[in-house]
Design a protein around this motif. Structure first.
Motif, mmCIF file in Angstrom:
data_model
loop_
_atom_site.group_PDB
_atom_site.id
_atom_site.type_symbol
_atom_site.label_atom_id
_atom_site.label_comp_id
_atom_site.label_asym_id
_atom_site.label_seq_id
_atom_site.Cartn_x
_atom_site.Cartn_y
_atom_site.Cartn_z
ATOM 1 N N TYR A 1 0.708 -1.045 -0.398
ATOM 2 C CA TYR A 1 -0.086 0.173 0.311
ATOM 3 C C TYR A 1 1.108 1.048 0.171
ATOM 4 O O TYR A 1 1.982 1.241 0.008
ATOM 5 N N GLU B 1 -4.384 1.117 -2.327
ATOM 6 C CA GLU B 1 -3.797 -0.030 -2.415
ATOM 7 C C GLU B 1 -3.081 -0.596 -3.585
ATOM 8 O O GLU B 1 -3.180 -0.344 -4.894
ATOM 9 N N LYS C 1 -5.032 -5.424 -3.045
ATOM 10 C CA LYS C 1 -5.871 -5.537 -2.975
ATOM 11 C C LYS C 1 -6.611 -6.438 -2.635
ATOM 12 O O LYS C 1 -7.673 -6.757 -2.803
#
Lengths: 286, 377
Positions: free
Chosen positions: A68, A104, A109
């Motif tokens: 991230y 993300e 994700k």
């Protein structure tokens, strides 16, 4: 499942994929380049009709690119906009480190998707050894810790496929968290089956000759041994040129499709007579 | 595991435990988690054939290529032996069986004797004003037990020096030693050009991509203990180092070198390398190295071969293997303990075959020569 996607497998591959899905454990696949390791992830995604999230590893890959990152521009914009508003520092801080400002990356994700996705961590051996440790929490607990937010648990556990070309040895900690599968160059029968499945318009004699030839080339001491993907490229090229059997001229003019090193090409050209003799003998033996 | 030491079990968990014990005895790294996974998988899908059962075990218990390639044979051996074994309910035969640790390789015993002072009476006392000065010049084969502590300290310093070489590139650092001007200015742009915080950097550490291959055949017996000591210390400092020993076949020992203190490592090596102090097949061993590890070789790799070059093997294989290693790697360094003798000439057939493919050939018979090696890495 694999057959429907025209992926020619064996019991070892099928069992490993089945167990990986059953036990919700990542599948670590090692083997020479071009034997279909990455293809497995694509095939599973297609077969399950789900998304494929791919993380291509490389030297220098870090957590920002894999897990991230904060949207810094947006955070700055927010701070600028709220400059004259009566908002305390604590409030601002909690705002800009909220999920709204979180970008993300593939790993995050994959665990935040509503339905299980296929997560492909490709060529993990190219990433730095230290980077492997980022995976450990994810692969065993299926969660990611973000200091500003806390721990994010997986909404759905992805089908994780990790591939490695053995450029370096992977750590034991990573291996312990995965199921292991080694995919080697295929046998004659399996490679022939792959060619016929993937290049349906090919002449059967040509397919057999290509398979025998590739088997012999892989016995040579080359810098880079050709994989199944090279076999398929070659077979597709020859089939589209309407060639129905291998000849010395054809091989010489198309050797660049299967070999990617000038020395390998030179050595193979010098051994062509010998290779053709082998192809002829083995064809007769079949 | 001998045929009489395990039995046909009547329930699946006992079978799994027994089979995993067998695999562990064959150096498979299997934890309880894999056993649980097996039982979980088994409860969901009971294998209907021998092949399915084998595939199930293989997928769960194998963790690397070496294990993957050995598994089929071990699986067959285990079940064949089990077919001849007794049922678990029959009372156990109390006849003591031979302990496999009783007779370690004789040569290694000699090695340990030397380590524990067996050669003390043979060593000469060398008067010198500095212990380290004398150590640096002293030939490895003349080291006495009391020197080993100092020897380890020197090796450790040399290994540290090797493992901590700097690269030209910089990376950001928390230590406030060197200001990173470029990133400081870039950071200041956020505050309209006003420098509020300084950024710091340091030189990136050079990662040595080293493969150390050590000859432990009979002719190298006097030196191999020192080389193992060097590898042991180096391995503990640089975890990326890949270490191997060979005599008639190659054994990867990087992991073994991490297990316990030096004495424990020697103990483990005696089990893992049964051909210690036997004949030499350099060509075959290097060919095995290429087959198993060539994927890890690249133009940044350095291959260090520690051997006297005495080879009883097919020289064509040696020639082919050395040519391949030279093509694939940045540098091939050959360290020969005999080359410390001023009258030494590389006239052995093995050495002559290898010579055209060696980038650096140097003696390694004392710490001074080891120090010189650091210049080439």
């Amino acid at each position: 499942m694999l057959e429907q996607q025209a992926y020619v497998s064996d019991s070892s591959i099928a069992t490993s994929i089945y167990l990986s899905m059953l036990l919700k454990k990542p599948l670590l696949i090692e083997g020479p380049a071009g034997v279909g390791k990455t293809e497995i992830a694509k095939v599973i995604a297609d077969a399950l009709d789900t998304g494929l999230i791919r993380l291509q590893c490389y030297e220098g890959l870090d957590a920002n690119q894999a897990i991230y990152e904060w949207n810094y521009q947006r955070q700055l914009l927010y701070l600028k906009m709220t400059e004259r508003m009566d908002i305390s520092v604590q409030e601002k801080e909690s705002d800009i480190f909220g999920e709204e400002y979180l970008l993300e990356r593939p790993l995050l994700k994959s665990i935040r998707a509503k339905t299980p996705q296929v997560l492909l961590i490709d060529e993990i051996d190219r990433a730095d050894e230290e980077f492997e440790s980022f995976f450990l929490e994810l692969l065993s607990e299926w969660q990611i810790s973000i200091p500003e937010i806390g721990t994010i648990k997986a909404e759905s556990i992805p089908y994780a496929i990790i591939t490695s070309n053995r450029v370096r040895e992977l750590s034991d900690a990573l291996r312990r968290r995965c199921l292991y599968l080694w995919i080697d160059f295929p046998s004659f029968d399996k490679e022939l089956e792959i060619i016929i499945a993937k290049v349906p318009n090919i002449n059967k004699t040509l397919a057999e000759q290509i398979t025998t030839f590739m088997g012999s080339v892989r016995q040579m001491k080359l810098e880079k041994l050709p994989g199944v993907s090279e076999t398929l490229d070659w077979a597709t090229a020859l089939a589209s040129m309407h060639i129905d059997h291998l000849s010395k001229e054809v091989v010489e003019s198309t050797l660049g499709i299967i070999l990617k090193d000038w020395k390998d090409i030179r050595d193979t050209q010098l051994s062509l007579d010998e290779l053709f003799e082998k192809v002829g003998v083995q064809q007769k033996m079949k | 595991m001998m045929a009489g030491t395990y039995r046909r079990q009547t329930d699946m968990p006992s079978h799994v435990v027994q089979f995993t014990q067998y695999l562990r005895s064959q150096d498979f790294d299997i934890s309880l988690r894999e056993e649980f996974d097996y039982l979980k998988a088994f409860s969901k899908k009971i294998p209907t054939s021998y092949e399915e059962q084998e595939a199930l075990c293989k997928a769960l218990f194998v963790k690397n290529r070496k294990e993957f390639l050995r598994f089929d044979e071990l699986y067959t051996t285990y079940w064949n032996r089990l077919a001849l074994a007794e049922d678990s309910k029959i009372k156990e035969d109390k006849k003591p069986h031979k302990n496999r640790y009783e007779n370690p390789a004789v040569s290694l015993k000699a090695l340990k004797k030397w380590l524990h002072g067996g050669r003390m009476e043979e060593t000469e006392e060398i008067a010198s004003y500095s212990v380290f000065e004398s150590l640096m010049q002293k030939e490895f084969s003349l080291f006495a037990e009391q020197d080993h502590k100092d020897l380890r300290a020197v090796i450790r310093v040399l290994a540290l020096r090797l493992a901590n070489k700097d690269k030209r590139r910089f990376i950001s650092s928390k230590k406030r030693h060197n200001i990173d001007l470029k990133n400081t200015i870039r950071e200041s742009l956020k505050s309209g050009g006003e420098i509020k915080t300084f950024k710091y950097h340091r030189r990136k550490k050079k990662k040595l991509n080293l493969f150390l291959i050590c000859d432990v055949s009979k002719s190298m017996e006097l030196y191999s203990k020192f080389f193992i000591e060097f590898m042991y210390n180096f391995q503990h400092i640089d975890h990326n180092l890949k270490t191997f020993v060979f005599s008639t076949q190659l054994v990867h020992i990087s992991r073994l070198l991490h297990e316990g203190d030096f004495d424990a490592v020697l103990e483990n090596l005696s089990e893992a390398v049964p051909q210690w102090s036997s004949g030499t097949c350099i060509g075959k061993s290097l060919s095995q190295f290429i087959t198993d590890y060539s994927r890890q070789l690249n133009k940044g790799s350095t291959v260090l071969i520690l051997s006297d070059g005495w080879d009883s093997d097919d020289l064509d294989i040696l020639d082919e293997s050395m040519a391949y290693i030279q093509r694939k790697c940045l540098k091939t360094i050959w360290l020969n303990p005999l080359a410390g003798n001023p009258e030494y000439l590389p006239v052995t057939k093995g050495m002559q075959t290898c010579f055209p493919y060696i980038d650096v050939f140097m003696p390694l018979y004392n710490l001074e020569s080891l120090k010189k090696l650091t210049q080439h890495l």
